[in-house]
Design a protein around this motif. Structure first.
Motif, mmCIF file in Angstrom:
data_model
loop_
_atom_site.group_PDB
_atom_site.id
_atom_site.type_symbol
_atom_site.label_atom_id
_atom_site.label_comp_id
_atom_site.label_asym_id
_atom_site.label_seq_id
_atom_site.Cartn_x
_atom_site.Cartn_y
_atom_site.Cartn_z
ATOM 1 N N TYR A 190 -29.151 17.572 -2.324
ATOM 2 C CA TYR A 190 -30.599 17.458 -2.453
ATOM 3 C C TYR A 190 -30.934 17.697 -3.917
ATOM 4 N N ASP A 191 -31.041 16.658 -4.692
ATOM 5 C CA ASP A 191 -31.256 16.802 -6.122
ATOM 6 C C ASP A 191 -32.572 16.152 -6.530
ATOM 7 N N TYR A 192 -33.036 16.510 -7.720
ATOM 8 C CA TYR A 192 -34.371 16.125 -8.169
ATOM 9 C C TYR A 192 -34.297 15.583 -9.589
ATOM 10 N N VAL A 193 -34.915 14.434 -9.812
ATOM 11 C CA VAL A 193 -35.042 13.879 -11.154
ATOM 12 C C VAL A 193 -36.509 13.939 -11.543
ATOM 13 N N ASN A 194 -36.807 14.550 -12.673
ATOM 14 C CA ASN A 194 -38.190 14.764 -13.077
ATOM 15 C C ASN A 194 -38.779 13.471 -13.645
ATOM 16 N N THR A 195 -39.384 12.676 -12.784
ATOM 17 C CA THR A 195 -40.038 11.427 -13.189
ATOM 18 C C THR A 195 -41.492 11.498 -12.742
ATOM 19 N N ASN A 196 -42.320 12.176 -13.523
ATOM 20 C CA ASN A 196 -43.693 12.446 -13.120
ATOM 21 C C ASN A 196 -44.611 11.234 -13.233
ATOM 22 N N CYS A 197 -44.260 10.290 -14.086
ATOM 23 C CA CYS A 197 -45.144 9.156 -14.376
ATOM 24 C C CYS A 197 -44.483 7.838 -13.974
ATOM 25 N N LEU A 198 -45.292 6.827 -13.802
ATOM 26 C CA LEU A 198 -44.765 5.507 -13.457
ATOM 27 C C LEU A 198 -43.789 5.011 -14.518
ATOM 28 N N GLY A 199 -44.093 5.280 -15.791
ATOM 29 C CA GLY A 199 -43.193 4.861 -16.857
ATOM 30 C C GLY A 199 -41.834 5.525 -16.763
ATOM 31 N N HIS A 200 -41.811 6.783 -16.331
ATOM 32 C CA HIS A 200 -40.539 7.478 -16.164
ATOM 33 C C HIS A 200 -39.728 6.860 -15.024
ATOM 34 N N ILE A 201 -40.415 6.553 -13.922
ATOM 35 C CA ILE A 201 -39.736 5.900 -12.797
ATOM 36 C C ILE A 201 -39.194 4.542 -13.256
ATOM 37 N N HIS A 202 -40.005 3.815 -14.018
ATOM 38 C CA HIS A 202 -39.597 2.512 -14.555
ATOM 39 C C HIS A 202 -38.284 2.639 -15.324
ATOM 40 N N ASP A 203 -38.201 3.639 -16.206
ATOM 41 C CA ASP A 203 -37.009 3.786 -17.042
ATOM 42 C C ASP A 203 -35.796 4.186 -16.219
ATOM 43 N N PHE A 204 -35.977 5.103 -15.270
ATOM 44 C CA PHE A 204 -34.846 5.545 -14.453
ATOM 45 C C PHE A 204 -34.291 4.395 -13.623
ATOM 46 N N VAL A 205 -35.172 3.621 -12.994
ATOM 47 C CA VAL A 205 -34.714 2.511 -12.161
ATOM 48 C C VAL A 205 -34.087 1.424 -13.027
ATOM 49 N N THR A 206 -34.642 1.197 -14.221
ATOM 50 C CA THR A 206 -34.062 0.220 -15.134
ATOM 51 C C THR A 206 -32.637 0.599 -15.506
ATOM 52 N N LEU A 207 -32.423 1.884 -15.772
ATOM 53 C CA LEU A 207 -31.066 2.350 -16.082
ATOM 54 C C LEU A 207 -30.124 2.106 -14.913
ATOM 55 N N GLU A 208 -30.599 2.333 -13.697
ATOM 56 C CA GLU A 208 -29.761 2.112 -12.520
ATOM 57 C C GLU A 208 -29.442 0.628 -12.339
ATOM 58 N N LEU A 209 -30.398 -0.223 -12.621
ATOM 59 C CA LEU A 209 -30.164 -1.660 -12.485
ATOM 60 C C LEU A 209 -29.168 -2.158 -13.521
ATOM 61 N N GLU A 210 -29.200 -1.563 -14.707
ATOM 62 C CA GLU A 210 -28.326 -2.017 -15.788
ATOM 63 C C GLU A 210 -26.943 -1.377 -15.731
ATOM 64 N N ALA A 211 -26.820 -0.273 -15.014
ATOM 65 C CA ALA A 211 -25.556 0.470 -14.995
ATOM 66 C C ALA A 211 -24.544 -0.183 -14.067
ATOM 67 N N ASN A 212 -23.282 -0.096 -14.450
ATOM 68 C CA ASN A 212 -22.242 -0.482 -13.502
ATOM 69 C C ASN A 212 -22.057 0.661 -12.502
ATOM 70 N N PHE A 213 -21.262 0.443 -11.494
ATOM 71 C CA PHE A 213 -21.166 1.418 -10.405
ATOM 72 C C PHE A 213 -20.691 2.783 -10.900
ATOM 73 N N ASP A 214 -19.755 2.795 -11.848
ATOM 74 C CA ASP A 214 -19.195 4.059 -12.326
ATOM 75 C C ASP A 214 -20.244 4.925 -13.015
ATOM 76 N N ARG A 215 -21.262 4.299 -13.621
ATOM 77 C CA ARG A 215 -22.281 5.040 -14.367
ATOM 78 C C ARG A 215 -23.558 5.255 -13.568
ATOM 79 N N SER A 216 -23.594 4.789 -12.349
ATOM 80 C CA SER A 216 -24.791 4.936 -11.523
ATOM 81 C C SER A 216 -24.975 6.378 -11.070
#
Length: 260
Positions: free
Chosen positions: A66-92
């Motif tokens: 049960y972990d938490y990523v501090n993404t309080n704003c829409l822009g923060h969510i945007h960046d986190f999801v963008t990183l996940e989309l761009e990452a290969n499986f090992d870096r996800s």
């Protein structure tokens, strides 16, 4: 950090495992009566060895993360999801999890300066890619919020398709007491619910769902009716229990929880 980043600094990860109840509060020590006899009889070991043994035992009893990523704003969510989309499986980051609960809140209307929203700044040669994007669209706040949320939801939909084994739940926002811009939160909630419902009509797999917490809690959000928590922006225990029950009901309705 994403190339078109809204985030000023790296994400804050609050890693708290194992934890029996969820959330990011650090786990409490298990009472002695809950520990196996084999652990209770090892008091002659050094403190360090006992501590290590207890940690291993808790991992056995509570294996979920049960972990938490501090993404309080829409822009923060945007960046986190963008990183996940761009990452290969090992870096996800999300590869270790089965559920990604996305919970936007009231920062966009109550603390917009903290969200580094592009339209709050003048457009210059040093502007971020995001700031130049809004300038080209020629739209202003709060329309920029609606457009940004649409982009975030589209990225989450793409992430759901990229990672079919993870369940993504978008939880609509609650409300800040006496916020004059509550109508903006209400519209953001309406648009997100509509987007995800439409996506599920066409999706091959329903692993991107919307939990409409905002509608459920709205009547208990203002004045004397508010279910108050530890600060003005937070709800109390009753609202948090209701949210947990809503998540359980949603997962049950879509077959993610067995009827045992």
């Amino acid at each position: 950090m994403a190339k078109s980043s809204f985030t000023k600094k790296p994400f804050e990860y609050k890693i708290c495992r194992p934890h029996p109840t969820g959330g990011w509060v650090p786990p409490l020590p298990l009472p002695p009566h809950m520990l196996p006899q084999s652990v209770r009889t090892q008091q002659t070991q050094t403190n360090e060895a006992v501590s290590s043994n207890l940690k291993r035992q808790r991992r056995t009893l509570f294996p979920l993360h049960y972990d938490y990523v501090n993404t309080n704003c829409l822009g923060h969510i945007h960046d986190f999801v963008t990183l996940e989309l761009e990452a290969n499986f090992d870096r996800s980051v999300l590869k270790k999890y089965s559920i990604y609960l996305v919970g936007p809140g009231v920062w966009e209307t109550v603390k917009p300066h903290a969200c580094n929203h592009p339209m709050l700044h003048d457009i210059s040669d040093n502007s971020t890619t995001g700031q130049r994007l809004w300038s080209q669209l020629k739209i202003r706040w709060p329309e920029t919020l609606y457009e940004l949320q649409k982009i975030v939801l589209e990225k989450l939909a793409a992430l759901a398709e990229k990672m079919p084994d993870i369940l993504i739940i978008w939880r609509t926002s609650g409300y800040y007491d006496r916020d004059p811009n509550s109508f903006i939160i209400r519209e953001l909630n309406r648009q997100s619910l509509s987007f995800i419902n439409d996506w599920n009509k066409m999706a091959k797999r329903s692993n991107f769902l919307c939990l409409d917490f905002g509608s459920a809690i709205e009547t208990r959000s203002q004045g004397n009716n508010r279910l108050r928590g530890d600060m003005q922006a937070h709800y109390g225990l009753e609202a948090r229990i209701m949210q947990a029950q809503m998540i359980t009901n949603l997962m049950f309705a879509y077959g993610f929880v067995a009827d045992d």
